[in-house]
Write an enzyme that holds these catalytic residues in place. Structure first.
Site: not given
Length: 284
Positions: A60, A130
């Site tokens: 990701s 993230k």
């Protein structure tokens, strides 16, 4: 020929007893457990308060981070009240079952022990990594395939996965316009089309935002493998002029509030002076 010295009671001491024998150094093998214990305690303290290693389990954050990379996370600055800033890569505890259904890697006893003291990344901790896109007060939006905007300013896409668009055109979360509430952050993966981030959790209890209290710290370096060693700086696009427009009005508002009493005071003085001049009883 010299005589042996006498002790306090008049008894003579032999020369062999007058000098103490030097202490025999302790065996290395006897000191080894103590050294290992000290090292483990120091490692545990470092993991708890300073720096911790984390392993990257998914794609990701490509190409910034690859599967299997080990990153070091700064856990010290949050102790001094520092909060995440736009553009930083952060590790945070799962806010509301974002990792539900994800497999947990298995570890042997040695790996579990090393993970406990912070010498290896833990496989059991439910943590994610993230990039921070928006902080409290920011308005973040995506329309169509992009661009991604923060407070009306377009973010450059040099740091996202090659071939990805800044936004996803799907209706499952790729299209949005949100304002980040106090105590929260909005996060997205650099691999935009392969990241189940804030966009896709807008129906959870936090509406896709991540509580600042869940943030473990900022990832600041890729430490392993050696061929991947690099720092993790904030992309320049997050420092562009005007991106703080949502909060920049605060000083202006304070200045305006401070100017209002001064204007009223000056106006009253002017009115009072004009009244005295026009009053016949005061004319000379």
């Amino acid at each position: 020929m010299t005589s042996d010295p006498e002790d306090g009671e008049g008894r003579r001491r032999s020369g062999s007893h007058a000098r103490q024998k030097p202490a025999k150094p302790r065996s290395f093998w006897k000191e080894l457990p103590l050294l290992v214990g000290i090292a483990l305690v120091l490692a545990l303290l470092i993991k708890t308060f300073l720096v911790q290693a984390f392993s990257i389990p998914s794609a990701s954050m490509e190409n910034t981070l690859q599967i299997g990379d080990r990153v070091l996370v700064d856990k010290l600055t949050p102790w001094f009240g520092s909060e995440p800033e736009r553009g930083e890569v952060v590790v945070f505890h799962d806010p509301d079952n974002w990792l539900m259904g994800e497999p947990t890697p298995s570890q042997n006893a040695v790996q579990k022990g090393l993970s406990w003291v912070g010498l290896m990344p833990s496989a059991n901790e439910k943590d994610l990594i993230k990039r921070v896109i928006g902080v409290a007060g920011d308005t973040v939006e995506c329309q169509g395939t992009g661009p991604l905007k923060v407070n009306g300013k377009t973010l450059g896409d040099s740091y996202i996965y090659t071939g990805n668009t800044p936004c996803s055109s799907d209706n499952q979360g790729g299209q949005f316009k949100v304002t980040v509430p106090k105590g929260k952050i909005w996060v997205m993966g650099d691999h935009r089309q392969n990241s189940l981030d804030s966009r896709y959790h807008q129906h959870d209890k936090n509406h896709g935002f991540v509580p600042v209290s869940n943030v473990v710290g900022r990832a600041f370096v890729v430490a392993w493998p050696p061929t991947r060693w690099s720092t993790l700086p904030v992309p320049d696009t997050f420092d562009q002029p005007g991106i703080n427009a949502a909060t920049a009005v605060v000083p202006d508002a304070l200045g305006l509030a401070g100017a209002v009493p001064l204007v009223i005071w000056r106006r009253r003085r002017t009115v009072a002076r004009n009244t005295r001049v026009s009053d016949p009883s005061t004319a000379g």
